[in-house]
Design a protein around this motif. Sequence first.
Motif, PDB file in Angstrom:
ATOM      1  N   ASN A 116      -3.602 -27.729  11.543  1.00 52.30           N
ATOM      2  CA  ASN A 116      -3.510 -27.524  10.099  1.00 52.30           C
ATOM      3  C   ASN A 116      -3.636 -26.040   9.773  1.00 52.30           C
ATOM      4  N   PRO A 117      -2.715 -25.211  10.289  1.00 50.11           N
ATOM      5  CA  PRO A 117      -2.859 -23.763  10.109  1.00 50.11           C
ATOM      6  C   PRO A 117      -2.753 -23.321   8.659  1.00 50.11           C
ATOM      7  N   ALA A 118      -2.026 -24.061   7.827  1.00 52.34           N
ATOM      8  CA  ALA A 118      -1.879 -23.671   6.423  1.00 52.34           C
ATOM      9  C   ALA A 118      -3.228 -23.646   5.704  1.00 52.34           C
ATOM     10  N   LYS A 119      -4.173 -24.461   6.175  1.00 47.86           N
ATOM     11  CA  LYS A 119      -5.517 -24.492   5.593  1.00 47.86           C
ATOM     12  C   LYS A 119      -6.551 -23.970   6.576  1.00 47.86           C
ATOM     13  N   ARG A 120      -6.099 -23.149   7.499  1.00 51.50           N
ATOM     14  CA  ARG A 120      -6.967 -22.496   8.484  1.00 51.50           C
ATOM     15  C   ARG A 120      -7.791 -23.517   9.276  1.00 51.50           C
ATOM     16  N   ASN A 121      -7.156 -24.684   9.524  1.00 52.55           N
ATOM     17  CA  ASN A 121      -7.767 -25.723  10.359  1.00 52.55           C
ATOM     18  C   ASN A 121      -9.173 -26.109   9.883  1.00 52.55           C
ATOM     19  N   VAL A 122      -9.290 -26.310   8.550  1.00 52.14           N
ATOM     20  CA  VAL A 122     -10.571 -26.740   8.002  1.00 52.14           C
ATOM     21  C   VAL A 122     -10.897 -28.138   8.518  1.00 52.14           C
ATOM     22  N   GLN A 123     -12.187 -28.459   8.505  1.00 49.85           N
ATOM     23  CA  GLN A 123     -12.648 -29.710   9.085  1.00 49.85           C
ATOM     24  C   GLN A 123     -13.127 -30.682   8.009  1.00 49.85           C
ATOM     25  N   SER A 124     -13.089 -31.954   8.373  1.00 51.21           N
ATOM     26  CA  SER A 124     -13.485 -33.026   7.471  1.00 51.21           C
ATOM     27  C   SER A 124     -13.945 -34.201   8.321  1.00 51.21           C
ATOM     28  N   PRO A 125     -14.571 -35.219   7.721  1.00 54.51           N
ATOM     29  CA  PRO A 125     -14.926 -36.407   8.509  1.00 54.51           C
ATOM     30  C   PRO A 125     -13.716 -37.047   9.196  1.00 54.51           C
ATOM     31  N   ALA A 126     -12.557 -37.065   8.548  1.00 54.67           N
ATOM     32  CA  ALA A 126     -11.367 -37.628   9.189  1.00 54.67           C
ATOM     33  C   ALA A 126     -10.979 -36.806  10.409  1.00 54.67           C
ATOM     34  N   PHE A 127     -11.075 -35.501  10.303  1.00 54.60           N
ATOM     35  CA  PHE A 127     -10.818 -34.602  11.431  1.00 54.60           C
ATOM     36  C   PHE A 127     -11.783 -34.901  12.571  1.00 54.60           C
ATOM     37  N   TRP A 128     -13.066 -35.095  12.243  1.00 53.23           N
ATOM     38  CA  TRP A 128     -14.051 -35.386  13.290  1.00 53.23           C
ATOM     39  C   TRP A 128     -13.785 -36.736  13.935  1.00 53.23           C
ATOM     40  N   ARG A 129     -13.371 -37.716  13.146  1.00 50.07           N
ATOM     41  CA  ARG A 129     -13.043 -39.022  13.738  1.00 50.07           C
ATOM     42  C   ARG A 129     -11.864 -38.896  14.700  1.00 50.07           C
TER      43      ARG A 129
END
Length: 283
Positions: free
Chosen positions: A48-61
Amino acid sequence: MTSLEHDLESQREGRDPADDNSPAPAVLDKDGVRLAVDGAVATVTLTNPAKRNVQSPAFWRALIEAGRLLPGSVRVVLLRAEGKSFSAGLNRQAFTPEGIDGELSFFDLARSDDAELDATIATYQEAFTWWRRSDLVSIAAVQGHAIGAGFQLALACDLRVVADDVQFAMRETSLGLVPDLTGTHPLVSLVGYGRALEICLTGRFVSAEEAVASGLANIAVPRDQLDAAAQDLASAILAAPRDAVIETKALLQGAQGRTYDEQRAAERQAQARRLRDLAGLGD
């Protein structure tokens, strides 16, 4: 497929990497995480480079799922990121009352009872724990900003190769929080208590030069050489017998929790297993 994956496959099959441009199929590709497996090497890419690879619970899952999908043939896991930044950390929308769509906001978490809150954070931490499995060696290739959760994700790996533009920072304390995604233990182990405390409390940037000098990173290279440096490191690891790598990693991981004499005993026991295995006398 990264240049590392191409070259390793080509080495195994005796081909010139330039002759093969076909990518390894993605085993997983969702919520900003892509997993590709090519023999002994798995590559986890933040997408997700457009958002600088920000993290979220879905990302962690998705990261947790990537760890569970690794086949037994994998020996080295490469963690890399698309774009200019490795990861700018947690999506700031989580700090708003509305939170991230479909996820609990921090305000919702705060209203949970103790057991539920503890279990939720423990689940988030799972995305950061499997990288240090005894049967794997994980390498983070880090460029640009690695902030907060991004810093902790890089710390989750066994080894770190950084670009000369890397900027590590632990910003949780300045936001009224603490680093809770398993980053505190490796940070103290790598740089010592005093420097770790100062990095966390000030939230300042740690440059590539300081990262290497303090032991936070193994090597720093120009940005356009990051993949090649990770390739060299992974290739060297793959050149050693797998069982010897596993035993050595276990010895070093446990060293801080053992006394000198306990470590000596652990070395003897590990070497006995290796000698018997090499002599064909193992189980």
